[in-house]
Design a protein around this motif. Structure first.
Motif, PDB file in Angstrom:
ATOM      1  N   SER A 136      34.269  36.413  47.512  1.00 19.89           N
ATOM      2  CA  SER A 136      33.222  36.925  46.639  1.00 19.89           C
ATOM      3  C   SER A 136      33.874  37.711  45.510  1.00 19.89           C
ATOM      4  CB  SER A 136      32.236  37.808  47.423  1.00 19.89           C
ATOM      5  OG  SER A 136      32.935  38.837  48.111  1.00 19.89           O
ATOM      6  N   THR A 137      33.143  37.867  44.437  1.00 22.39           N
ATOM      7  CA  THR A 137      33.678  38.525  43.245  1.00 22.39           C
ATOM      8  C   THR A 137      33.075  39.911  43.100  1.00 22.39           C
ATOM      9  OG1 THR A 137      33.979  36.388  42.169  1.00 22.39           O
ATOM     10  CG2 THR A 137      33.942  38.311  40.751  1.00 22.39           C
ATOM     11  N   HIS A 138      33.923  40.874  42.716  1.00 25.08           N
ATOM     12  CA  HIS A 138      33.511  42.280  42.655  1.00 25.08           C
ATOM     13  C   HIS A 138      34.031  42.943  41.382  1.00 25.08           C
ATOM     14  CE1 HIS A 138      32.490  41.987  46.976  1.00 25.08           C
ATOM     15  NE2 HIS A 138      33.545  41.178  47.004  1.00 25.08           N
ATOM     16  N   ALA A 139      33.232  43.846  40.867  1.00 24.54           N
ATOM     17  CA  ALA A 139      33.630  44.627  39.697  1.00 24.54           C
ATOM     18  C   ALA A 139      34.412  45.844  40.171  1.00 24.54           C
ATOM     19  CB  ALA A 139      32.404  45.068  38.913  1.00 24.54           C
ATOM     20  N   VAL A 140      35.636  46.010  39.663  1.00 27.56           N
ATOM     21  CA  VAL A 140      36.501  47.117  40.065  1.00 27.56           C
ATOM     22  C   VAL A 140      36.995  47.847  38.814  1.00 27.56           C
ATOM     23  CG1 VAL A 140      38.663  47.772  41.206  1.00 27.56           C
ATOM     24  CG2 VAL A 140      37.246  45.934  42.167  1.00 27.56           C
ATOM     25  N   THR A 141      36.858  49.167  38.825  1.00 25.67           N
ATOM     26  CA  THR A 141      37.399  49.997  37.751  1.00 25.67           C
ATOM     27  C   THR A 141      38.322  51.034  38.361  1.00 25.67           C
ATOM     28  OG1 THR A 141      35.425  49.738  36.377  1.00 25.67           O
ATOM     29  CG2 THR A 141      36.879  51.596  35.860  1.00 25.67           C
ATOM     30  N   ILE A 142      39.522  51.166  37.802  1.00 24.88           N
ATOM     31  CA  ILE A 142      40.480  52.184  38.233  1.00 24.88           C
ATOM     32  C   ILE A 142      40.591  53.208  37.119  1.00 24.88           C
ATOM     33  CG2 ILE A 142      42.832  52.632  39.022  1.00 24.88           C
ATOM     34  CD1 ILE A 142      42.997  49.594  39.661  1.00 24.88           C
ATOM     35  N   HIS A 143      40.318  54.462  37.439  1.00 28.50           N
ATOM     36  CA  HIS A 143      40.418  55.541  36.453  1.00 28.50           C
ATOM     37  C   HIS A 143      41.611  56.420  36.794  1.00 28.50           C
ATOM     38  CE1 HIS A 143      39.389  58.697  33.650  1.00 28.50           C
ATOM     39  NE2 HIS A 143      39.454  59.576  34.624  1.00 28.50           N
ATOM     40  N   PHE A 144      42.561  56.505  35.869  1.00 25.78           N
ATOM     41  CA  PHE A 144      43.739  57.351  36.015  1.00 25.78           C
ATOM     42  C   PHE A 144      43.489  58.657  35.268  1.00 25.78           C
ATOM     43  CE2 PHE A 144      45.160  53.006  36.415  1.00 25.78           C
ATOM     44  CZ  PHE A 144      46.124  53.034  37.428  1.00 25.78           C
ATOM     45  N   ALA A 145      43.316  59.753  35.996  1.00 28.49           N
ATOM     46  CA  ALA A 145      43.049  61.049  35.375  1.00 28.49           C
ATOM     47  C   ALA A 145      44.363  61.737  35.026  1.00 28.49           C
ATOM     48  CB  ALA A 145      42.215  61.917  36.318  1.00 28.49           C
TER      49      ALA A 145
END
Length: 198
Positions: free
Chosen positions: A11-20
Motif C-alpha cells: 500500500s502507498t503512504h504519505a510520509v514527511t520527515i521534519h529535521f528540526a
C-alpha cells in the motif's frame, strides 16, 4: 486453513520527515539518498520524493528541513519503526518528527550549536586547522561532533551537535581565543536560541 494464502499487498503512504536542525540542501539530499536508496529497499519498500526543502532564516541560513515521500510498503508500521530508529541513531535533533499518513511520531534527542565565524572572506583562512582544533575541544566526539560547515550571511558557519548544547558551548568557549581568525566569532545554541559574541 486455506490451501493457498494470499500474498500481502503493498500500500502507498504519505510520509514527511521534519529535521528540526540547521541542514544545508547538500546534507538534506544525502539524507534523501540514504533513505530512498539504502534503507527502504532493505525493508522491501520503495519511495518517490514528492517535495520538501530547506527552511531559511531572514539572513538566508538553514534552520530546518523537510523531506516529503510517497512510500510503498507491505508493512508500513515496520518501515516507520526502522526509519525512526535510523534517524535517532544518526543524531537527528530534538523537536524533529516523522508523519505517516498525517500521524506524527516525535523523534530526536540531540542539541545543536552554531559557530558563526564572521569571516566575510574565508579564502585565505585555514579553516581545516580550526575545524580540527574545535573537534579536539569536543573530545573527538565525547562531548559532541562537527556536523557540517555552510556559507552563512557573514562567513562560514560551523554546525556542532551532541546530547547537550551547554556542554558543547562550555567546551568551545576556551578554544576560540586561541585562534585569531575567530576573534569576532559568535556561538549560538540552536536549542536555547541564545547567542554570545567572542
Amino acid at each position: 486453513m486455506p490451501l493457498f494464502s494470499r500474498k500481502p499487498q503493498s500500500s502507498t503512504h504519505a510520509v514527511t520527515i521534519h529535521f528540526a536542525q540547521p541542514m544545508s540542501p547538500h546534507v538534506r539530499h544525502a539524507q534523501e539518498d540514504g533513505i530512498v536508496g539504502t534503507l527502504l529497499p532493505q525493508l522491501d519498500a520503495s519511495a518517490v520524493i514528492i517535495g520538501g526543502g530547506t527552511a531559511l532564516s531572514a539572513e538566508g541560513e538553514p534552520v530546518a528541513a523537510d523531506i516529503e515521500l510517497t512510500v510503498t510498503a507491505v508493512d508500513i508500521d515496520r518501515v516507520t519503526i526502522e526509519l525512526l530508529g535510523v534517524l535517532e541513531s544518526n543524531g537527528i535533533a530534538r523537536g524533529s518528527w516523522v508523519a505517516v499518513d498525517g500521524r506524527k511520531h516525535p523523534v530526536g534527542s540531540t542539541e545543536y550549536v552554531l559557530l558563526r565565524t564572521h569571516l566575510h572572506s574565508a579564502a585565505s583562512e585555514d579553516l581545516t586547522g580550526v575545524t580540527i582544533a574545535l573537534q579536539a575541544a569536543l573530545g573527538s566526539g565525547a562531548i559532541g561532533w562537527h556536523d557540517e560547515t555552510y556559507a552563512g550571511a557573514t562567513g562560514p558557519v560551523f554546525v556542532f551537535s551532541g546530547s547537550s548544547a551547554e556542554s558543547i558551548l562550555a567546551a568551545l568557549r576556551p578554544t576560540l581565543p586561541l585562534h585569531s581568525s575567530l576573534g569576532a566569532a559568535e556561538l549560538a545554541s540552536v536549542t536555547a536560541g541564545a547567542a554570545e559574541s567572542k
